[in-house]
Design a protein around this motif. Sequence first.
Motif, PDB file in Angstrom:
ATOM      1  N   THR A 337       4.212  -1.360  -6.534  1.00 36.16           N
ATOM      2  CA  THR A 337       4.195   0.086  -6.787  1.00 36.16           C
ATOM      3  C   THR A 337       5.387   0.567  -7.596  1.00 36.16           C
ATOM      4  N   THR A 346      -2.634   3.726 -12.127  1.00 39.21           N
ATOM      5  CA  THR A 346      -3.771   4.597 -11.816  1.00 39.21           C
ATOM      6  C   THR A 346      -4.698   3.942 -10.800  1.00 39.21           C
ATOM      7  N   SER A 349      -3.188   3.889  -7.339  1.00 35.67           N
ATOM      8  CA  SER A 349      -3.127   5.190  -6.680  1.00 35.67           C
ATOM      9  C   SER A 349      -4.381   5.504  -5.875  1.00 35.67           C
ATOM     10  N   TYR A 350      -5.395   4.644  -5.966  1.00 29.74           N
ATOM     11  CA  TYR A 350      -6.605   4.810  -5.159  1.00 29.74           C
ATOM     12  C   TYR A 350      -6.806   3.655  -4.180  1.00 29.74           C
ATOM     13  N   ASN A 355      -1.575   3.435  -2.435  1.00 27.85           N
ATOM     14  CA  ASN A 355      -1.606   4.829  -2.872  1.00 27.85           C
ATOM     15  C   ASN A 355      -0.597   5.704  -2.145  1.00 27.85           C
ATOM     16  N   SER A 358       1.983   5.135  -4.989  1.00 30.71           N
ATOM     17  CA  SER A 358       1.540   5.331  -6.372  1.00 30.71           C
ATOM     18  C   SER A 358       1.022   6.739  -6.655  1.00 30.71           C
ATOM     19  N   MET A 359       0.269   7.331  -5.730  1.00 27.45           N
ATOM     20  CA  MET A 359      -0.260   8.667  -5.992  1.00 27.45           C
ATOM     21  C   MET A 359       0.837   9.727  -6.064  1.00 27.45           C
ATOM     22  N   THR A 368      -2.070  13.680 -13.032  1.00 26.95           N
ATOM     23  CA  THR A 368      -3.209  13.763 -12.118  1.00 26.95           C
ATOM     24  C   THR A 368      -3.889  15.125 -12.216  1.00 26.95           C
ATOM     25  N   GLU A 372      -7.483  14.582  -7.602  1.00 28.21           N
ATOM     26  CA  GLU A 372      -7.200  13.156  -7.454  1.00 28.21           C
ATOM     27  C   GLU A 372      -6.405  12.826  -6.190  1.00 28.21           C
ATOM     28  N   SER A 376      -7.847  10.416  -3.143  1.00 23.07           N
ATOM     29  CA  SER A 376      -7.056   9.252  -2.725  1.00 23.07           C
ATOM     30  C   SER A 376      -6.705   9.334  -1.246  1.00 23.07           C
TER      31      SER A 376
END
Length: 416
Positions: A337, A346, A349-350, A355, A358-359, A368, A372, A376
């Motif tokens: 990460t 990307t 992030s899911y 995530n 990352s998100m 984003t 999003e 997630s």
Amino acid sequence: MTTTPTLQPGSDQRSQAAADDTEGTRGAWLVVMRREIVVRALNKAFLVGLLVSVAIIAALAAFFAWQGSQTDSFTVAVGENDAAATASVTSAASVADAQGGGTELTTLEVADADAARTALADGDADAWLHPADGGDGWVLTGQGDPDGSLTQLVTAGVEQQNLESNAEAAGTSVAELTAGASLTTDQIDGGAVDSQTLFFASFALALLFFIGVIGAGQMIAGSVVEEKQSRLVEIMATAVPLRQLLVGKILGSSVVALAQNVVFAGVGLVALSFTPTSAILPALSASLLWFVLFFAVGFLGLAALYAVAGALASRAEDLQHTTTPMTMAVMGVYFMTFSASGAFETVLSYVPVANVVSMPVRVLSGDTLWWEPIVSLLILLAFTAVAVLVGERAYRGALLQTGGRISWKRALAASA
């Protein structure tokens, strides 16, 4: 004449379990949760580690703040009658001021080359600027290799000075020669964060994730195997349903882990306010809020899996084996990460549990859409639900078994 009802094998145990659930044990998980929080909060090793970590964060921030306030000073030796060299150093000093004033340049006039070498040897000068042999160009001499930033500044100063001299010799001016050559920067997204800041943020969030999960996870696994090895869990199981015992442990450990990360994040934000990077605080604060939310959801699932790792062990010595898969997975998330970028970030992030880091980083970058993070988070919620359900079944199947390490397959089969 009274008759005694005949119970089928095991029916008395099921009846007792049902009675336990209906006669005051439904809130047992809350008692277990409180116990986990109190025990962890009063654990000397935990408190010492927390204080040390806070001190390290504060010390790092103090160091960066101190470093940001420092000014590099260089002294450049020039010939007493060398007006061109003096003018070049003056131009270099102007360039340094235009770049933010973090570097100061001064000149030291010397009588000749021998005096310049003596000044370098004695430390009175950091470098000596003089014409090259034959008069073609300039040479910056140091006692060793001249400092890189000093070399860049003096190079810019020499170029500026030569440009002025050549322009004057050609009967024109520097302004006329450089007309239309100015360059400014602009950005479409005024709230965009630069790549260096994003890397710093991703590293910090990944580290918070790693410390929080590893520390709290190992504590959960250790607590479970300690109770199992001492046979205390057999006594607890007669008073508290195993399902509620697990729920209490998960929630109690999650509260402590989340509180620890909130403390770290708060100290970090306060510390950053005293550093040159304080301008990113508004954007970073929003990203941290998402991180706390994602961490709170994701850690519930990870805590359940760490509790299973403790239940699979029969002795404390078995923990290294049973927790290794979890440790490797958490380390993988940590390394992936904070170094991820582009399409790979990307995708991460899911992906549960990546995530969690990352998100929030993508939110910080402004990369984003509004929906999003929500999607997630829902994916992470689904993962947590599955992890808790599967973990609860394996936990019940393994907790009361002894005689060596227990496999996941055996644990799941025992609870069927």
